[in-house]
Design a protein around this motif. Structure first.
Motif, PDB file in Angstrom:
ATOM      1  N   SER A  11       0.834  -1.205   0.000  1.00 47.52           N
ATOM      2  CA  SER A  11       0.000   0.000   0.000  1.00 47.52           C
ATOM      3  C   SER A  11       0.869   1.255   0.000  1.00 47.52           C
ATOM      4  N   ILE A  12       1.986   1.206   0.741  1.00 46.26           N
ATOM      5  CA  ILE A  12       2.904   2.352   0.788  1.00 46.26           C
ATOM      6  C   ILE A  12       3.568   2.534  -0.573  1.00 46.26           C
ATOM      7  N   ALA A  13       4.034   1.414  -1.143  1.00 40.60           N
ATOM      8  CA  ALA A  13       4.684   1.474  -2.452  1.00 40.60           C
ATOM      9  C   ALA A  13       3.720   2.041  -3.489  1.00 40.60           C
ATOM     10  N   ASN A  14       2.479   1.616  -3.414  1.00 44.65           N
ATOM     11  CA  ASN A  14       1.496   2.080  -4.397  1.00 44.65           C
ATOM     12  C   ASN A  14       1.150   3.542  -4.195  1.00 44.65           C
ATOM     13  N   MET A  20       3.588  10.088  -7.320  1.00 39.15           N
ATOM     14  CA  MET A  20       4.576  10.516  -8.315  1.00 39.15           C
ATOM     15  C   MET A  20       3.890  10.839  -9.637  1.00 39.15           C
ATOM     16  N   ILE A  21       2.965  10.004 -10.047  1.00 39.35           N
ATOM     17  CA  ILE A  21       2.306  10.204 -11.337  1.00 39.35           C
ATOM     18  C   ILE A  21       1.328  11.377 -11.289  1.00 39.35           C
ATOM     19  N   ALA A  22       0.500  11.412 -10.248  1.00 40.50           N
ATOM     20  CA  ALA A  22      -0.662  12.300 -10.311  1.00 40.50           C
ATOM     21  C   ALA A  22      -0.603  13.523  -9.410  1.00 40.50           C
ATOM     22  N   GLU A  23       0.277  13.550  -8.397  1.00 41.70           N
ATOM     23  CA  GLU A  23       0.186  14.657  -7.450  1.00 41.70           C
ATOM     24  C   GLU A  23       1.521  15.329  -7.138  1.00 41.70           C
ATOM     25  N   PRO A 151       5.223  14.672 -13.916  1.00 42.25           N
ATOM     26  CA  PRO A 151       6.657  14.769 -14.174  1.00 42.25           C
ATOM     27  C   PRO A 151       7.283  13.466 -14.655  1.00 42.25           C
ATOM     28  N   VAL A 152       6.523  12.374 -14.606  1.00 40.61           N
ATOM     29  CA  VAL A 152       7.113  11.085 -14.959  1.00 40.61           C
ATOM     30  C   VAL A 152       6.538  10.530 -16.262  1.00 40.61           C
ATOM     31  N   SER A 153       7.438   9.889 -17.028  1.00 45.18           N
ATOM     32  CA  SER A 153       6.947   9.142 -18.174  1.00 45.18           C
ATOM     33  C   SER A 153       6.715   7.700 -17.741  1.00 45.18           C
ATOM     34  N   THR A 154       7.524   7.231 -16.799  1.00 41.29           N
ATOM     35  CA  THR A 154       7.313   5.910 -16.213  1.00 41.29           C
ATOM     36  C   THR A 154       7.524   6.029 -14.712  1.00 41.29           C
ATOM     37  N   ALA A 155       6.607   5.489 -13.951  1.00 35.00           N
ATOM     38  CA  ALA A 155       6.822   5.330 -12.511  1.00 35.00           C
ATOM     39  C   ALA A 155       6.152   4.009 -12.175  1.00 35.00           C
ATOM     40  N   PHE A 234      10.426  -4.112  -3.130  1.00 32.65           N
ATOM     41  CA  PHE A 234       9.925  -3.529  -4.371  1.00 32.65           C
ATOM     42  C   PHE A 234      11.054  -2.820  -5.095  1.00 32.65           C
ATOM     43  N   ARG A 235      11.059  -2.974  -6.405  1.00 35.01           N
ATOM     44  CA  ARG A 235      12.020  -2.195  -7.184  1.00 35.01           C
ATOM     45  C   ARG A 235      11.251  -1.163  -8.000  1.00 35.01           C
ATOM     46  N   PHE A 236      11.562   0.083  -7.753  1.00 41.15           N
ATOM     47  CA  PHE A 236      10.927   1.180  -8.472  1.00 41.15           C
ATOM     48  C   PHE A 236      11.774   1.578  -9.667  1.00 41.15           C
ATOM     49  N   SER A 237      11.121   1.922 -10.770  1.00 40.76           N
ATOM     50  CA  SER A 237      11.804   2.586 -11.884  1.00 40.76           C
ATOM     51  C   SER A 237      11.102   3.910 -12.098  1.00 40.76           C
ATOM     52  N   VAL A 238      11.865   4.978 -12.059  1.00 41.75           N
ATOM     53  CA  VAL A 238      11.295   6.301 -12.278  1.00 41.75           C
ATOM     54  C   VAL A 238      12.013   6.938 -13.445  1.00 41.75           C
ATOM     55  N   GLU A 239      11.269   7.265 -14.487  1.00 37.06           N
ATOM     56  CA  GLU A 239      11.842   7.938 -15.638  1.00 37.06           C
ATOM     57  C   GLU A 239      11.071   9.238 -15.807  1.00 37.06           C
ATOM     58  N   THR A 240      11.776  10.333 -15.971  1.00 40.67           N
ATOM     59  CA  THR A 240      11.077  11.618 -15.978  1.00 40.67           C
ATOM     60  C   THR A 240      10.892  12.151 -17.391  1.00 40.67           C
TER      61      THR A 240
END
Ligand SMILES: [Zn+2]
Lengths: 279, 123
Positions: A11-14, A20-23, A151-155, A234-240
């Motif tokens: 739930s925290i990861a989500n 990141m995507i919306a706020e 700000p992200v293209s992928t999160a 969890f492994r996050f990928s963040v691409e801006t």
């Protein structure tokens, strides 16, 4: 950027991913005043394309006023950044209008200028004697309102898989069968190095369970087990998009969540006093 | 054509409060919290955090309609606790969790050659 998160639940990861995507606030062009547009694109299409250009704000976007709540009339330097675009094609050949032609009227923000995009971001093309003249106002916003502010293209985040191989059973297989076992995985999780089956990167696994099915078919169901790591990691990928750096997005999103929780905490205290709720 | 205005996601409708608490009249130690302008992001972390509390008997949330921007969080606790206190404890725990993630993330940046947002702006 990739990073791992552990010692917490999905739930925290989500929540991190969603915020990141919306706020996470950024700056993007929101108002366009078109003075002349004889380009092949209509005004609406042109404005839409301008809105999607990532704008790099030199300063803390979070400190910028929201145009909606600012006490100014229209817009001001505390809630917006103005841009100007004036291109006219007087030559014979078609020319390109790009994000490089977008000129900021203050030094607080610039359109994304990235070395991987030497020619800038194409906005439109102009034929002989065609012209675009406009001013654009960029304001602060979040992806929830319009995706141009995201700000992200992928999160994304992925559960780390836990893949256990039974090497005793693997050694009983013929070299050809070992090859077949490796080939059974459509995601190519397994490789053979010096005759041994190895897993170069567990994150290649997409939980198809084809390897387990193969093992069952040859009568060795204990050959391999695939499941999610417990406790989860969890492994996050963040691409801006370029408007913010990935680390800034993660930091900003954590601040946003903390502010949201703080607001409810404060309201709960006032409610408790008002309604004399049990403590 | 009849799509709701996007600003409704940020601006409280007139005469509404961001948070309202309604005590359950039939079930002891139960209450429903109505939170405006929040969605699954907060709803789900609140629910998951509440379920870790052994004095919480029931914790659930819903967004009753996707076009209405509020969520309902329902909490029922054992007699030694009450929903408001449980909710407060839950929010405090979440605050700690995110503060810890923030500080750990920050310390991890430098060894990987990343600068924090503040350092970058000072350049
Ligand atoms: Zn203003």
């Amino acid at each position: 950027m990739t990073f791992s998160l552990e010692g917490t639940d999905a739930s925290i990861a989500n929540a991190l991913r969603r915020v990141m995507i919306a706020e996470t606030p950024t700056v993007a062009i929101h108002f366009v005043r078109i003075e002349n547009n004889t380009s092949p694109l209509n005004d609406e299409m042109l404005s839409h394309r301008l809105g999607l250009i990532p704008i790099v704000y030199r300063g803390d976007v979070r400190q910028l006023n929201s145009n909606r709540d600012c006490d100014c009339q229209g817009n001001c330097a505390r809630c917006s950044v103005e841009f100007e675009l004036h291109v006219r094609n007087d030559g014979e050949d078609t020319i390109e209008v790009t994000s490089h032609d977008l000129r900021a009227l203050s030094d607080m923000a610039v359109p994304l200028d990235d070395e991987t995009l030497p020619r800038g971001i194409l906005i439109c093309k102009l034929g002989k004697f065609q012209e675009i003249r406009l001013t654009a106002i960029a304001t602060k916003g979040v992806g929830k309102e319009h995706a141009k502010w995201s700000p992200v293209s992928t999160a994304v985040f992925q559960y780390e898989p836990s893949i256990r191989l039974n090497y005793r059973l693997l050694d009983e297989l013929s070299p050809q069968d070992r090859q077949n076992f490796v080939g059974s995985c459509p995601a190519r999780v397994f490789e053979i190095q010096d005759g041994r089956v190895v897993i170069p990167d567990v994150y290649r696994c997409t939980y198809t369970e084809e390897c387990m099915r193969w093992a069952e078919q040859v009568g060795k169901p204990d050959l391999v087990t695939v499941k999610q790591l417990e406790p989860p990691r969890f492994r996050f990928s963040v691409e801006t998009t370029g408007s913010l750096k990935p680390a800034e997005i993660v930091q900003s999103c954590l601040i946003t969540i903390q502010e949201k929780i703080r607001k409810i905490e404060d309201l709960l205290v006032t409610k408790q006093e008002e309604q004399q709720l049990p403590q | 054509m009849n799509a709701p205005d996007r600003f409704e996601l940020f601006v409280l409708p007139p005469d509404t409060e961001k948070l309202t608490v309604t005590q359950d009249t039939k079930v002891p130690n139960a209450a429903v919290f109505k939170i405006y302008l929040e969605d699954h992001t907060l709803g789900n972390i609140i629910r998951c955090q509440l379920l870790k509390d052994p004095t919480v008997i029931f914790a659930g949330y819903q967004q009753p309609h996707p076009l209405e921007n509020y969520i309902l969080v329902r909490i029922q606790t054992a007699p030694q606790n009450n929903p408001v206190a449980a909710f407060q404890h839950c929010l405090a725990e979440l605050q700690k969790e995110f503060a810890s993630i923030y500080s750990q993330f920050e310390t991890q940046l430098a060894p990987h050659g990343w600068r924090t947002a503040d350092e970058r702006r000072e350049m």
